[in-house]
Design a protein around this motif. Structure first.
Motif, PDB file in Angstrom:
ATOM      1  N   HIS A   1       0.830  -1.206   0.000  1.00  0.00           N
ATOM      2  CA  HIS A   1       0.000   0.000   0.000  1.00  0.00           C
ATOM      3  C   HIS A   1       0.868   1.260   0.000  1.00  0.00           C
ATOM      4  N   GLN A   2       0.182   2.416  -0.082  1.00  0.00           N
ATOM      5  CA  GLN A   2       0.824   3.722   0.070  1.00  0.00           C
ATOM      6  C   GLN A   2       0.066   4.476   1.151  1.00  0.00           C
ATOM      7  N   ASN A   3       0.766   5.326   1.863  1.00  0.00           N
ATOM      8  CA  ASN A   3       0.188   6.019   3.011  1.00  0.00           C
ATOM      9  C   ASN A   3      -0.187   7.461   2.679  1.00  0.00           C
ATOM     10  N   SER A   4      -0.858   8.097   3.620  1.00  0.00           N
ATOM     11  CA  SER A   4      -1.208   9.508   3.485  1.00  0.00           C
ATOM     12  C   SER A   4      -1.453  10.083   4.868  1.00  0.00           C
ATOM     13  N   TYR A   5      -1.178  11.385   5.006  1.00  0.00           N
ATOM     14  CA  TYR A   5      -1.348  12.029   6.315  1.00  0.00           C
ATOM     15  C   TYR A   5      -1.542  13.530   6.099  1.00  0.00           C
ATOM     16  N   PRO A   6      -2.341  14.182   6.966  1.00  0.00           N
ATOM     17  CA  PRO A   6      -2.586  15.629   6.803  1.00  0.00           C
ATOM     18  C   PRO A   6      -1.312  16.475   6.808  1.00  0.00           C
ATOM     19  N   ASP A   7      -0.314  16.052   7.570  1.00  0.00           N
ATOM     20  CA  ASP A   7       0.957  16.776   7.619  1.00  0.00           C
ATOM     21  C   ASP A   7       1.822  16.338   6.434  1.00  0.00           C
TER      22      ASP A   7
ATOM     23  N   GLY B   1       5.298   4.424   1.352  1.00  0.00           N
ATOM     24  CA  GLY B   1       5.618   5.843   1.491  1.00  0.00           C
ATOM     25  C   GLY B   1       4.350   6.668   1.575  1.00  0.00           C
ATOM     26  N   PHE B   2       4.522   7.985   1.693  1.00  0.00           N
ATOM     27  CA  PHE B   2       3.384   8.889   1.854  1.00  0.00           C
ATOM     28  C   PHE B   2       3.120   9.672   0.577  1.00  0.00           C
ATOM     29  N   LEU B   3       1.929   9.456   0.001  1.00  0.00           N
ATOM     30  CA  LEU B   3       1.543  10.206  -1.190  1.00  0.00           C
ATOM     31  C   LEU B   3       1.166  11.638  -0.838  1.00  0.00           C
ATOM     32  N   SER B   4       1.061  11.919   0.439  1.00  0.00           N
ATOM     33  CA  SER B   4       0.773  13.286   0.902  1.00  0.00           C
ATOM     34  C   SER B   4       2.046  14.117   1.011  1.00  0.00           C
ATOM     35  N   ASN B   5       3.202  13.465   0.882  1.00  0.00           N
ATOM     36  CA  ASN B   5       4.484  14.164   0.898  1.00  0.00           C
ATOM     37  C   ASN B   5       4.913  14.406  -0.553  1.00  0.00           C
ATOM     38  N   PRO B   6       5.032  15.661  -0.988  1.00  0.00           N
ATOM     39  CA  PRO B   6       5.316  15.958  -2.401  1.00  0.00           C
ATOM     40  C   PRO B   6       6.548  15.250  -2.952  1.00  0.00           C
ATOM     41  N   GLU B   7       7.631  15.250  -2.202  1.00  0.00           N
ATOM     42  CA  GLU B   7       8.867  14.640  -2.678  1.00  0.00           C
ATOM     43  C   GLU B   7       8.739  13.123  -2.775  1.00  0.00           C
TER      44      GLU B   7
ATOM     45  N   GLY C   1       8.309   8.291   4.724  1.00  0.00           N
ATOM     46  CA  GLY C   1       8.977   7.050   5.112  1.00  0.00           C
ATOM     47  C   GLY C   1       8.074   5.826   5.079  1.00  0.00           C
ATOM     48  N   ALA C   2       8.621   4.725   4.583  1.00  0.00           N
ATOM     49  CA  ALA C   2       7.882   3.462   4.546  1.00  0.00           C
ATOM     50  C   ALA C   2       7.673   2.921   5.957  1.00  0.00           C
ATOM     51  N   GLN C   3       6.519   2.299   6.178  1.00  0.00           N
ATOM     52  CA  GLN C   3       6.215   1.738   7.492  1.00  0.00           C
ATOM     53  C   GLN C   3       5.433   0.445   7.343  1.00  0.00           C
ATOM     54  N   VAL C   4       5.709  -0.503   8.232  1.00  0.00           N
ATOM     55  CA  VAL C   4       5.081  -1.819   8.169  1.00  0.00           C
ATOM     56  C   VAL C   4       4.132  -2.001   9.347  1.00  0.00           C
ATOM     57  N   PHE C   5       2.947  -2.533   9.061  1.00  0.00           N
ATOM     58  CA  PHE C   5       1.947  -2.791  10.090  1.00  0.00           C
ATOM     59  C   PHE C   5       1.724  -4.294  10.238  1.00  0.00           C
ATOM     60  N   TYR C   6       1.455  -4.708  11.460  1.00  0.00           N
ATOM     61  CA  TYR C   6       1.213  -6.125  11.738  1.00  0.00           C
ATOM     62  C   TYR C   6       0.073  -6.269  12.739  1.00  0.00           C
ATOM     63  N   TYR C   7      -0.514  -7.476  12.771  1.00  0.00           N
ATOM     64  CA  TYR C   7      -1.606  -7.734  13.703  1.00  0.00           C
ATOM     65  C   TYR C   7      -1.045  -7.865  15.117  1.00  0.00           C
ATOM     66  N   ARG C   8      -1.604  -7.081  16.013  1.00  0.00           N
ATOM     67  CA  ARG C   8      -1.089  -6.995  17.374  1.00  0.00           C
ATOM     68  C   ARG C   8      -1.000  -8.352  18.077  1.00  0.00           C
ATOM     69  N   HIS C   9      -1.890  -9.270  17.740  1.00  0.00           N
ATOM     70  CA  HIS C   9      -1.968 -10.539  18.467  1.00  0.00           C
ATOM     71  C   HIS C   9      -1.247 -11.684  17.740  1.00  0.00           C
ATOM     72  N   SER C  10      -0.384 -11.376  16.788  1.00  0.00           N
ATOM     73  CA  SER C  10       0.362 -12.413  16.066  1.00  0.00           C
ATOM     74  C   SER C  10       1.856 -12.180  16.223  1.00  0.00           C
ATOM     75  N   ALA C  11       2.512 -13.066  16.968  1.00  0.00           N
ATOM     76  CA  ALA C  11       3.957 -12.946  17.182  1.00  0.00           C
ATOM     77  C   ALA C  11       4.722 -13.124  15.878  1.00  0.00           C
ATOM     78  N   GLU C  12       4.238 -14.024  15.009  1.00  0.00           N
ATOM     79  CA  GLU C  12       4.914 -14.259  13.730  1.00  0.00           C
ATOM     80  C   GLU C  12       4.828 -13.033  12.825  1.00  0.00           C
TER      81      GLU C  12
END
Length: 235
Positions: free
Chosen positions: A134-140, A201-207, A145-156
């Motif tokens: 996926h690609q991210n977005s934020y008001p600011d 990455g963030f599509l809300s960041n121009p660069e 920067g790329a970021q990875v999300f995982y399910y809180r209840h899965s150690a693997e």
């Protein structure tokens, strides 16, 4: 026959027997090694990775500051990752390979059915783990920067996410983001195998948005994801 002659013959027979045993042991060792290699190769071939290019079709995902469409960037990076993994003899299953949703009924419930179909497909393939791109977005607009999300209840999933985050940071020395737990994303909650969501990455960041549309940067991101996947599979 003298005792000396008998002992000499006995000694020769024992020596021949020892030589035969040595030869047999070497053949057995070679055979066993070959079988171990074959088993290792077979196990590697049976390992499957599912790549999920988020959104598609009538669902564009995030829209960037320069009108970039998340669905297009997701697919471009996913296809690059698929190609690189196949070169490493790793079996890859894609949830989509073109610009479409996984549900073809255009109504209010299409998005939910699309997500359900992605989960069904991932669970059905029983992969080592799945990577949703996926690609991210934020008001600011300064956030990047790329970021990875995982399910809180899965150690693997947590371990895979942290490994992937390290690989992504190695490709972008300016990225200080950390893998983040989540227990609300549908894909993370419903998938029965370890799964991570890679926000490239963030599509809300121009660069960053501009970079994410270039083949060169997409290659860099794809290589980082492949490195993360391979490292996870080796652990």
């Amino acid at each position: 026959m003298t005792d000396a002659t008998g002992k000499k013959i006995e000694f020769i027979l024992i020596l021949l027997a020892l030589m035969v045993l040595v030869l047999l042991s070497k053949k057995l060792e070679k055979y066993a090694s070959g079988e171990i290699v074959k088993l290792a190769e077979k196990e590697k071939k049976s390992q499957v990775i599912v790549l999920d290019a988020g959104h598609g079709g009538s669902d564009p995902g995030k829209i960037g500051v320069h009108e970039e469409k998340e669905k297009e960037i997701n697919l471009e990076i996913a296809l690059k990752v698929e190609k690189m993994l196949k070169k490493k003899k790793i079996k890859v299953i894609m949830t989509r390979t073109d610009d479409q949703m996984l549900d073809d009924q255009s109504d209010a419930g299409q998005k939910v059915r699309d997500l359900r179909e992605r989960v069904r497909k991932i669970n059905g393939e029983k992969p080592v783990f799945a990577v949703s791109i996926h690609q991210n977005s934020y008001p600011d607009a300064g956030i990047h920067g790329a970021q990875v999300f995982y399910y809180r209840h899965s150690a693997e999933s947590e371990q895979a996410a942290k490994t992937m985050q390290e690989a992504l940071r190695a490709a972008d020395i300016g990225n200080t983001r950390q893998a983040k737990a989540n227990d609300t994303y549908y894909l993370l909650k419903r998938t029965e195998v370890p799964i991570i969501i890679v926000e490239c990455g963030f599509l809300s960041n121009p660069e960053e948005a501009k970079k994410l549309t270039t083949p060169e940067y997409q290659d860099d991101v794809a290589k980082a994801i492949v490195n993360g996947i391979v490292t996870c599979m080796e652990k």
